[in-house]
Design an enzyme around this catalytic site. Sequence first.
Site, PDB file in Angstrom:
ATOM      1  N   LYS A  80       0.658  -0.948  -0.237  1.00 37.31           N
ATOM      2  CA  LYS A  80      -0.019  -0.384   0.068  1.00 37.31           C
ATOM      3  C   LYS A  80       1.188   1.092   0.230  1.00 37.31           C
ATOM      4  O   LYS A  80       1.807   1.175   0.074  1.00 37.31           O
ATOM      5  CB  LYS A  80      -1.001  -0.387   1.314  1.00 37.31           C
ATOM      6  CG  LYS A  80      -2.010   1.483   1.509  1.00 37.31           C
ATOM      7  CD  LYS A  80      -2.846   1.560   2.713  1.00 37.31           C
ATOM      8  CE  LYS A  80      -4.029   1.757   2.394  1.00 37.31           C
ATOM      9  NZ  LYS A  80      -4.933   1.753   3.812  1.00 37.31           N
ATOM     10  N   SER A 155      -9.677   2.013   2.767  1.00 37.44           N
ATOM     11  CA  SER A 155      -8.508   2.994   1.554  1.00 37.44           C
ATOM     12  C   SER A 155      -7.398   2.386   1.703  1.00 37.44           C
ATOM     13  O   SER A 155      -7.504   2.077  -0.177  1.00 37.44           O
ATOM     14  CB  SER A 155      -7.819   3.883   2.575  1.00 37.44           C
ATOM     15  OG  SER A 155      -7.283   3.068   3.617  1.00 37.44           O
ATOM     16  N   SER A 179      -9.545  -0.695   7.077  1.00 36.01           N
ATOM     17  CA  SER A 179      -9.168  -0.456   5.828  1.00 36.01           C
ATOM     18  C   SER A 179      -8.906  -1.594   5.163  1.00 36.01           C
ATOM     19  O   SER A 179      -8.471  -1.866   4.127  1.00 36.01           O
ATOM     20  CB  SER A 179      -8.182   1.440   5.663  1.00 36.01           C
ATOM     21  OG  SER A 179      -9.293   1.884   5.109  1.00 36.01           O
TER      22      SER A 179
HETATM   23  N1  GLN Z   1     -12.920   4.713   5.926  1.00 34.01           N
HETATM   24  C1  GLN Z   1     -12.103   5.194   7.067  1.00 34.01           C
HETATM   25  C2  GLN Z   1     -11.833   6.474   7.289  1.00 34.01           C
HETATM   26  O1  GLN Z   1     -12.377   6.997   6.005  1.00 34.01           O
HETATM   27  C3  GLN Z   1     -11.392   3.135   7.556  1.00 34.01           C
HETATM   28  C4  GLN Z   1     -10.224   4.419   6.901  1.00 34.01           C
HETATM   29  C5  GLN Z   1      -9.116   3.534   7.525  1.00 34.01           C
HETATM   30  O2  GLN Z   1      -9.469   2.458   8.158  1.00 34.01           O
HETATM   31  N2  GLN Z   1      -7.517   4.112   6.761  1.00 34.01           N
HETATM   32  O3  GLN Z   1     -11.365   6.944   7.618  1.00 34.01           O
END
Ligand code: GLN
EC number: 6.3.5.7
Length: 489
Positions: A80, A155, A179
Amino acid sequence: MSLFKLTLKELQDSFTRGDVSANEIARSYFLRLSVVESKVKAYVTVNDKEQILTQAQAIDDELKSWRKTMPLMAMPIAIKDNICTADLPTTCGSRILGQFQPPYDASVISKFREHRFFSIGKTNLDEFGMGSSTEHSAFGPSRNPWKLSHVPGGSSGGSAAAVAADECAAALGTDTGGSIRQPAACCGVVGFKPTYGRVSRYGLIAFASSLDQIGPITKDVYDAAMMLNVLAGQDPMDSTTADVPVSDFTRAFKKKDVKKLKFGIPKEFFAEGLDSEVEGAVRQAIEELEQLGGKIQDVSLPHTGVAVATYYIVATAEASSNLARYDGVKYGIRAKDSQELLEMYRKTRQEGFGPEVKRRVMLGTYALSSGYYDAYYAKAQAVRTLITQDFDRVFDEVDLLVTPVMPTPAFKLGEKIEDPLQMYLSDLYTISASLAGIPAISIPCGFSQQGLPIGLQLMGRPFEEETVLRAARAYELVTNWRKKRPAIR
Ligand code: GLN
């Protein structure tokens, strides 16, 4: 059979036996990328093919005289793009970092390099990890390999899409509020968020430091354990890593059933807003676990309803402070034509950050500002403790919790981008485990009528990754969901 279709374990076995060479593995994956990557767009940066082929040649030459392999040797892994790599730019899906090239590797990358893995490239993400669809990436969205009109989740959407489309044997994701698990569910693969403190965050570009964790996204549960074997462990470079012994996580699979394990079904996770197809698939999975010998019990986590609100204060507060460093001075881009310093800061941040990041920085700054700190940030911290105590209490009674990962299957590109609240609710079921810091896995448990994957979440006690993995593996072995692959070619 094409090598890129194999699981990490299968590929490793073939390589260890000498059935396939490092060169063949590398070529197979770059060929696969040349066919599907233009459709899936999983990567922000693909590594240089010639460089990987040179590494492959060196491995093959060495093995001719002395056949000693390492578990991840020659294994094609995607990273990532918020994890620092000294050989490839690290963008966080943001314009603000420009073509930032970290001067060092994250600890997890150093460990992979000791194994001589193949770094296939850096995968797409919502900017700084803020989002649930990859649509907040400055480089455009990735696509769901099951249906290209749909999001891969986020994400870590690029990592999950890359695994699902066989563009790597396994990937690294990061999870702050879901995410790793949510995109894994969207793409029909396995995503495992370890206990907070299990895996070093050194070299992970921070979003919300008290929540961020690195973890594997893989084709099956066995592979997740193999990855965790390398990732886990205390690191002097990250003082939040825990001094907890790391065993061989694949030992968890010696037992093929879940006899004696107690599974709690938290009623708050099956309430309004849960799609009926998702609920059906998850309930079916609960029956399978019972047939495997598990004891099923209804439980309650009474503070679940305030988890999203709590998260969006804690995470944005930490983000506003972590992202203060992007001011055009040390990293990434700097706005041109500024007359004075403050103007340069302002312009750089105005030009460099996307709308979602700006929204979070404003929310977080507000929650931390004097006069509101007690009302928001301090309150959220207190509620976070209540949420953690909910888990402590149920884990006195049960060993694992079973829930959906996401309220619906993957949604269409563009469907939620204008509605932040709807987007935030995609993480309704994953956020609690992040706030409590406990291990949680997402595994495939079915498909919607539209042919989109559905995920099952298992959460366990802190540092009891083995129990989570064991139950997840027992379930995947009696179902065949992992064997269904998207038809993309
Ligand atoms: N979707 C969640 C957010 O927007 C979690 C994102 C994540 O785990 N990086 O914060």
